[in-house]
Design a protein around this motif. Structure first.
Motif, short mmCIF file in Angstrom:
data_model
loop_
_atom_site.label_atom_id
_atom_site.label_comp_id
_atom_site.label_asym_id
_atom_site.label_seq_id
_atom_site.Cartn_x
_atom_site.Cartn_y
_atom_site.Cartn_z
N LEU A 1 0.82 -1.21 0.00
CA LEU A 1 0.00 0.00 0.00
C LEU A 1 0.85 1.26 0.00
O LEU A 1 0.50 2.26 -0.64
CB LEU A 1 -0.94 -0.01 1.20
CG LEU A 1 -2.08 -1.03 1.15
CD1 LEU A 1 -2.92 -0.97 2.42
CD2 LEU A 1 -2.97 -0.79 -0.06
N LEU B 1 0.88 4.13 -2.92
CA LEU B 1 0.70 5.57 -2.68
C LEU B 1 1.80 6.38 -3.35
O LEU B 1 1.53 7.40 -4.00
CB LEU B 1 0.68 5.83 -1.17
CG LEU B 1 0.65 7.30 -0.74
CD1 LEU B 1 -0.60 7.99 -1.28
CD2 LEU B 1 0.72 7.42 0.78
N VAL C 1 -1.84 -2.47 -5.36
CA VAL C 1 -3.08 -2.53 -4.59
C VAL C 1 -3.69 -3.93 -4.69
O VAL C 1 -4.24 -4.45 -3.71
CB VAL C 1 -4.07 -1.46 -5.07
CG1 VAL C 1 -5.37 -1.54 -4.28
CG2 VAL C 1 -3.48 -0.07 -4.91
N LEU D 1 -12.40 0.04 2.12
CA LEU D 1 -11.62 1.12 1.51
C LEU D 1 -10.49 0.56 0.66
O LEU D 1 -10.15 1.12 -0.40
CB LEU D 1 -11.08 2.06 2.59
CG LEU D 1 -12.12 2.95 3.26
CD1 LEU D 1 -11.52 3.67 4.46
CD2 LEU D 1 -12.70 3.96 2.27
N LEU D 2 -9.89 -0.53 1.11
CA LEU D 2 -8.89 -1.20 0.28
C LEU D 2 -9.53 -1.74 -0.99
O LEU D 2 -8.95 -1.64 -2.09
CB LEU D 2 -8.24 -2.34 1.09
CG LEU D 2 -7.27 -3.25 0.32
CD1 LEU D 2 -6.13 -2.44 -0.30
CD2 LEU D 2 -6.72 -4.34 1.25
N TRP E 1 -12.22 -0.55 -2.44
CA TRP E 1 -12.47 0.63 -3.27
C TRP E 1 -11.21 1.01 -4.04
O TRP E 1 -11.24 1.27 -5.25
CB TRP E 1 -12.95 1.79 -2.38
CG TRP E 1 -13.27 3.06 -3.12
CD1 TRP E 1 -12.41 3.81 -3.86
CD2 TRP E 1 -14.55 3.72 -3.20
NE1 TRP E 1 -13.05 4.90 -4.39
CE2 TRP E 1 -14.36 4.87 -4.00
CE3 TRP E 1 -15.80 3.46 -2.67
CZ2 TRP E 1 -15.40 5.75 -4.28
CZ3 TRP E 1 -16.83 4.34 -2.95
CH2 TRP E 1 -16.64 5.47 -3.75
N SER E 2 -10.07 1.06 -3.34
CA SER E 2 -8.80 1.43 -3.98
C SER E 2 -8.44 0.45 -5.08
O SER E 2 -7.92 0.84 -6.13
CB SER E 2 -7.68 1.48 -2.93
OG SER E 2 -7.96 2.44 -1.94
N SER F 1 -8.10 1.40 -8.98
CA SER F 1 -6.86 1.13 -9.71
C SER F 1 -7.13 0.26 -10.94
O SER F 1 -6.44 0.37 -11.96
CB SER F 1 -5.83 0.47 -8.80
OG SER F 1 -6.24 -0.83 -8.42
N GLN G 1 -6.96 8.55 -6.49
CA GLN G 1 -6.28 7.40 -5.90
C GLN G 1 -5.45 7.81 -4.69
O GLN G 1 -5.40 7.10 -3.69
CB GLN G 1 -5.37 6.73 -6.95
CG GLN G 1 -6.13 5.92 -7.98
CD GLN G 1 -5.18 5.31 -9.00
OE1 GLN G 1 -4.33 6.00 -9.55
NE2 GLN G 1 -5.33 4.02 -9.24
N PHE H 1 -7.62 7.94 -1.51
CA PHE H 1 -8.01 6.65 -0.93
C PHE H 1 -6.80 5.87 -0.41
O PHE H 1 -6.89 5.16 0.59
CB PHE H 1 -8.80 5.83 -1.96
CG PHE H 1 -10.22 6.27 -2.09
CD1 PHE H 1 -11.18 5.86 -1.19
CD2 PHE H 1 -10.59 7.15 -3.09
CE1 PHE H 1 -12.49 6.28 -1.29
CE2 PHE H 1 -11.90 7.59 -3.21
CZ PHE H 1 -12.85 7.16 -2.30
N LEU H 2 -5.66 6.04 -1.07
CA LEU H 2 -4.46 5.37 -0.58
C LEU H 2 -3.92 6.03 0.69
O LEU H 2 -3.34 5.35 1.54
CB LEU H 2 -3.39 5.35 -1.68
CG LEU H 2 -3.71 4.41 -2.85
CD1 LEU H 2 -2.74 4.62 -3.99
CD2 LEU H 2 -3.69 2.95 -2.39
#
Length: 706
Positions: free
Chosen positions: A43, A47, A86, A132-133, A135-136, A140, A168, A171-172
């Motif tokens: 992660l 980022l 991700v 949330l992960l 979603w990321s 991506s 991105q 969220f990251l």
């Protein structure tokens, strides 16, 4: 477990990690010991790559030389690499769930050893950090597809790629610092986890959240294209063609997600309904409405160069409403069965939402002269006016839902007391708007661009209107009394207008089929079958509208719902309508993941046994929570819906609630029809239109999907 076997193949790959012998077992143990470190590393690298893609991709947009192109290419590749990082992080979390790795606190909170394997996939989106992960990861993935297709329009896609990288980063940042999915469990390692939320332990919940997220997250792409096109003052309408297709895909995903959620609520929550105007339900419905408005008004810009400002702000609003819905779900400011627990993460979303709105406003006011319309509305009775009124009604409906959702929040902030806005408010305000939208759906295919003569409208409207009138009188014959009850009035009106839409669309198919039949010599039915292949967008749009109408028919049936509740012992009977239910037995069962109790109910209709139903209530051991498993005998006419509400502790007898819900199946049939129509509308034409037919089309009103 038999109903879970469809997911077993997916689970098998990860299960191998647990049982692999010798060296495989060593690697599995090594991975389990370092999973949190691996996930956090993936992660963090994601980022950094997103920041690089945003900064250097943005820098490259200011130049046109070879160096700028090379920098832009490295930024694009960095954006692609974000996906792999991700994805590896998400895979790490899912693998940890399959390994029962409770050293990761998120796994301890949302899983347990006896959790069925398919539901361990659902652990990824069952809690705040994991969702949330997820979603990321989806964002991506969309970014990956966009960046791989960059040659479609290199400059526009470069702008969109930078904007997606900016989203991105947000969220990251969340999953790296505010909501860490790989945080460690403090203290001694627990022997078992707290368990997955019982409401999520249902087969559809392995599908519903991903579909909903694909819709939510997917609206980032149309937003990126819209904002990018405005920043670069994109010439022509090519960007709108690209954006429309992306919007159709994400709108379809959101449609599936919303109705899968409704189907889940109907079968699990046990209250006899599928939509309660819950704040989180509203949060998913609002971007659906604005996305729907965009898909209609975009045709105005394509064909007439009109509503450019509308379209830009509809794209912006749809994305902003998706973020707003996520804020509602995660901030804890509203009470909902769907919402996550209250947390400080809501402030992150509030800041991001305000920042995004600020960027949209600055870019719009700087470039609004680029959005001047090329034509003006020439007549009230025209295709343009129908789209305009359609947009207005959809936005009024959206605003009404926003008002009802946030009024309790504002009231508590200002007055200091809590109030609720119930379904009565939404039903009272939304139904009239929805019926007007139905009327516009019926009139739309009869209107031509620029101006429609009244004589033409009367001629084309006559037979559909007579057919709808016949349906209305038929409803009266079958016992509908709209003058006795407001719900019956709305139901009768909805069914009448729904039939008007169907007859209008049928007349369009017949008219188009006659044109082909006249020039090809083949029969009318074969000619009608060819229409969709000659103009997929137009007739796919018609099928979507038919699906919407079928959904309305299903909703209209709720006016005639009936229910009865009774405490029942052995041999006790309960009567509802022409059904009689007899309680033959009730029993208990203990399984590793949960204990359950249920009743055995024999169903009789007109004195003849037609079925046996098994309504059930479960108690999940790990989470110490209960869940309902509804028994439902479903047909096209109605559902016989039976709920085991638990035991009366004083008498030891079960409490059974029975519902008769007419026409519910038509709701799900309508959704399937909508999705099929959307898929058809996105496909290319497979048959060319003859020149003679093309000439004829100029004199025939253009369809709603055109």
């Amino acid at each position: 477990m038999t109903h879970l076997t469809q997911f077993g193949g997916m689970a098998a790959v990860l299960v191998m990690l647990q049982g692999a012998p010798t060296s495989g077992g060593v690697w599995a143990a090594f991975f389990a010991a370092h999973a949190a470190k691996f996930g956090s590393y993936f992660l963090l690298v994601a980022l950094l790559l997103a920041v690089y893609s945003f900064l250097f991709g943005g820098l490259a947009l200011f130049g046109r030389d070879a160096l700028s192109e090379r920098i832009g290419e490295t930024a694009r590749r960095a954006g692609i690499a974000v996906f792999f990082m991700v994805f590896l992080a998400a895979l790490t979390l899912v693998t940890a769930a399959f390994q029962d790795n409770f050293s990761i606190f998120y796994i301890f909170q949302h899983s347990n050893r006896d959790l069925p394997l398919p539901y361990k996939f659902a652990v990824l989106w069952s809690g705040q950090e994991g969702s949330l992960l997820f979603w990321s990861m989806l964002l991506s993935t969309y970014g990956l597809v966009l960046r791989l297709r960059h040659k479609t329009d290199t400059r526009l896609f470069a702008h969109a790629s930078v904007i997606i990288a900016g989203v991105q980063i947000f969220f990251l940042l969340l999953v790296n610092f505010a909501a860490k999915p790989f945080g460690l469990t403090q203290g001694a390692l627990p022997p078992d986890g707290s368990g997955l939320n019982p409401l999520l332990q249902y087969p559809e919940m392995v599908i519903h959240p991903p579909m909903l997220y694909l819709g939510y997250v997917g609206f980032t792409v149309p937003f990126a294209f819209g904002l990018g096109a405005l920043i670069m003052r994109y010439p022509g309408e090519k960007w709108i063609h690209i954006t429309r297709r992306w919007t159709m895909v994400t709108w379809a995903f959101l449609t599936i997600g919303i109705f899968l959620g409704s189907h889940w609520a109907y079968n699990v929550l046990g209250w006899g309904g599928y939509w309660a105007w819950d704040p989180v339900e509203n949060a998913s419905f609002m971007p659906w409405l604005t996305g729907n408005a965009f898909l209609h008004s975009v045709m105005m810009q394509e064909k007439r160069g009109m509503l450019k400002i509308w379209n830009v702000w509809l794209v912006f609003s749809t994305f902003l409403l998706s973020i707003l819905g996520t804020f509602l779900t995660r901030s804890g400011i509203v009470s909902s069965v769907h919402a996550f627990a209250q947390s400080s993460i809501g402030s992150w979303f509030a800041v991001f939402w305000l920042l995004t709105l600020g960027v949209c406003l600055v870019v719009f006011f700087k470039n609004k002269d680029h959005l001047r319309s090329e034509h003006r509305l020439e007549a009230l009775v025209s295709r343009e006016s129908s789209f305009l009124f359609n947009n207005l009604l959809l936005l009024v409906l959206c605003f009404t839902i926003i008002l009802g959702t946030f009024f309790p929040v504002f009231h508590e902030w200002v007055v200091g007391t809590k109030v609720t806005v119930g379904p009565e408010f939404y039903n009272k305000e939304a139904f009239p708007i929805a019926l007007l939208l139905l009327l516009l759906t019926a009139l739309g295919p009869l209107l031509a661009w620029r101006m429609t003569s009244v004589d033409s409208l009367k001629r084309n409207f006559l037979w559909p209107a007579l057919g709808a009138l016949g349906v209305f009188f038929g409803l009266l014959i079958f016992g509908v009394r709209p003058w006795q009850d407001a719900t019956h009035f709305y139901s009768a009106l909805a069914m009448t207008l729904a039939s008007l839409v169907i007859f209008t669309i049928a007349s369009e198919f017949i008219r188009g089929g006659r044109v082909i039949s006249r020039h090809s010599g083949q029969n009318l039915l074969l000619s009608i079958a060819q229409l969709g292949r000659r103009n997929t967008r137009r007739y796919g749009g018609y099928i979507v509208h038919i699906g919407v109408v079928i959904v309305f028919i299903g909703i209209a049936g709720s006016a005639f719902n009936r229910n009865v509740e009774k405490e029942m012992g052995y041999g006790d009977k309960v009567q509802l309508g022409n059904y009689e239910l007899v309680c033959r037995s009730y029993t208990q069962e203990d399984k590793p993941n949960y204990g359950s109790e249920w009743a055995i109910m024999e169903v009789f209709q007109n004195g003849k046994q037609i079925d046996t139903l098994y309504p059930e209530r479960r108690f999940y051991k790990a989470s110490q929570q209960t869940s309902t498993m509804v028994a439902n005998r479903s047909s096209l006419k109605e559902d016989l819906y039976v709920v085991y509400e638990g035991l009366n502790q004083d008498t030891g007898r079960p409490i059974i609630k029975v519902y008769i819900n007419p026409l519910v199946n038509w709701l799900w049939i309508g959704v399937i029809t909508m999705i099929l129509g959307t898929v058809m509308a996105m496909m290319p034409n497979t048959l060319p239109s003859p020149a003679a037919a093309a000439t004829r089309v100029q004199t025939v009103p253009v369809g709603a999907g055109d």
